[in-house]
Scaffold this active site. Structure first.
Site, PDB file in Angstrom:
ATOM      1  N   LYS A   1       0.868  -1.180   0.000  1.00 31.18           N
ATOM      2  CA  LYS A   1       0.000   0.000   0.000  1.00 31.18           C
ATOM      3  C   LYS A   1       0.903   1.229   0.000  1.00 31.18           C
ATOM      4  O   LYS A   1       1.672   1.448   0.934  1.00 31.18           O
ATOM      5  CB  LYS A   1      -0.907   0.011   1.227  1.00 31.18           C
ATOM      6  CG  LYS A   1      -1.766   1.270   1.321  1.00 31.18           C
ATOM      7  CD  LYS A   1      -2.529   1.328   2.635  1.00 31.18           C
ATOM      8  CE  LYS A   1      -3.173   2.699   2.812  1.00 31.18           C
ATOM      9  NZ  LYS A   1      -3.820   2.850   4.135  1.00 31.18           N
TER      10      LYS A   1
ATOM     11  N   ALA B   1      -9.722   5.152   4.690  1.00 23.57           N
ATOM     12  CA  ALA B   1      -9.545   6.322   5.563  1.00 23.57           C
ATOM     13  C   ALA B   1     -10.850   7.064   5.808  1.00 23.57           C
ATOM     14  O   ALA B   1     -11.633   7.305   4.892  1.00 23.57           O
ATOM     15  CB  ALA B   1      -8.501   7.300   5.015  1.00 23.57           C
ATOM     16  N   GLY B   2     -11.059   7.435   7.077  1.00 28.48           N
ATOM     17  CA  GLY B   2     -12.180   8.277   7.454  1.00 28.48           C
ATOM     18  C   GLY B   2     -13.463   7.557   7.803  1.00 28.48           C
ATOM     19  O   GLY B   2     -14.426   8.178   8.258  1.00 28.48           O
TER      20      GLY B   2
ATOM     21  N   ASN C   1      -9.344   1.071  10.131  1.00 31.33           N
ATOM     22  CA  ASN C   1      -8.535   0.746  11.295  1.00 31.33           C
ATOM     23  C   ASN C   1      -9.089   1.431  12.540  1.00 31.33           C
ATOM     24  O   ASN C   1      -9.630   0.793  13.439  1.00 31.33           O
ATOM     25  CB  ASN C   1      -7.080   1.126  11.042  1.00 31.33           C
ATOM     26  CG  ASN C   1      -6.116   0.673  12.142  1.00 31.33           C
ATOM     27  OD1 ASN C   1      -4.909   0.697  11.961  1.00 31.33           O
ATOM     28  ND2 ASN C   1      -6.593   0.227  13.292  1.00 31.33           N
ATOM     29  N   THR C   2      -8.976   2.759  12.592  1.00 30.26           N
ATOM     30  CA  THR C   2      -9.340   3.502  13.795  1.00 30.26           C
ATOM     31  C   THR C   2     -10.793   3.290  14.195  1.00 30.26           C
ATOM     32  O   THR C   2     -11.107   3.263  15.392  1.00 30.26           O
ATOM     33  CB  THR C   2      -9.064   5.004  13.593  1.00 30.26           C
ATOM     34  OG1 THR C   2      -7.716   5.187  13.153  1.00 30.26           O
ATOM     35  CG2 THR C   2      -9.275   5.778  14.884  1.00 30.26           C
TER      36      THR C   2
ATOM     37  N   GLY D   1      -8.374   8.713  10.136  1.00 31.97           N
ATOM     38  CA  GLY D   1      -8.709   8.729  11.557  1.00 31.97           C
ATOM     39  C   GLY D   1      -9.763   9.721  11.961  1.00 31.97           C
ATOM     40  O   GLY D   1     -10.075   9.845  13.150  1.00 31.97           O
TER      41      GLY D   1
END
Length: 256
Positions: A96, A183-184, A205-206, A157
């Site tokens: 990535k 993301a996001g 992830n987050t 995040g």
């Protein structure tokens, strides 16, 4: 099936491995998510020091495809060095590409991302670049020959979800390679929406590691992605300004 390069996956959920409270919670979250691709930052893990505890020691790596990322790279040359380090450690040739151009927003540098992707393709890597929701940039990356496009839903995040669904839909419509929204993402509803737009997968992830109950959230994300994909395949009804009766009016008797 999600097809990336020569790899095929049943799960459309890609899970990041950072910021979990501990390895036990991380492992249980991975298990319930049924993710087959796990991503991690090479620079945050000493993969050559056996004395340092890391994710690779805790996982049955035969069950997963590991997707190292180049987080921390500020330019194409740094990204290539990190990718080669991951490859030298015996990890998957899939990488990535993440080249951050702004420390406040953590948005990717478009010029360096293009450059790094081209260099890594020449080195024989399976390249998955993290990019913004820039439609033209996504097309240029695709024209280079990358194996998937990873546009952000919103800043890394942030948990803001999909702030520009129109651009994402344009990227998906023009795509000839998988589009993985990255993301996001903040909730299962965000993940489902990405899939309803026609995305091939979601990387997060987050949203899981930062949840009050990461294990339960990992399972919720799995269900959200599955529901969104099914909804996309089923085809939603058209939006209309006026009401349409759901019951047929023909043959109904009129009460005097």
């Amino acid at each position: 099936m999600l097809n990336i390069g020569q790899f095929s996956f049943h799960s459309r959920l890609l899970l990041g491995t950072g910021k979990f409270p501990d390895f036990d919670v991380q492992q249980k979250a991975i298990d319930v998510s049924e993710a087959e691709i796990l991503t991690f930052a090479v620079r945050r893990m000493d993969i050559f020091d056996a004395k340092q505890p890391n994710l690779l020691e805790k996982l049955d790596v035969k069950k997963y495809t590991l997707l190292p990322n180049t987080a921390g790279a500020k330019n194409a040359e740094e990204a290539v060095r990190i990718a080669k380090l991951a490859k030298a450690s015996g990890l998957c040739d899939m990488i990535k590409v993440e080249v951050i151009g702004d420390d406040r927003t953590l948005l990717p540098d478009p010029v360096e991302t293009l450059k790094a992707s081209e260099m890594l393709l020449e080195e024989g890597f399976i390249v998955l670049p993290y990019t913004s929701d820039d439609v033209v940039l996504a097309r240029k990356l695709q024209e280079l020959g990358v194996h998937a496009i990873m546009p952000g839903a919103s800043p890394i995040g942030s948990g803001l979800g999909i702030v520009n669904p129109l651009n994402l839909s344009f990227i998906i419509e023009q795509a000839t390679v998988p589009v993985i929204v990255d993301a996001g993402i903040g909730s299962p509803a965000d993940a489902a929406f990405a899939m309803e737009l026609g995305a091939d997968g979601v990387l997060l992830n987050t949203a899981v590691s930062g949840a009050n109950d990461p294990i339960k959230m990992a399972y919720a994300m799995k269900l959200g992605i599955e529901a969104g994909r099914l909804g996309f395949e089923a085809g939603r009804i058209a939006r209309k300004r006026c009401a349409t009766a759901s019951s047929p009016l023909e043959g109904m008797s009129v009460v005097e």
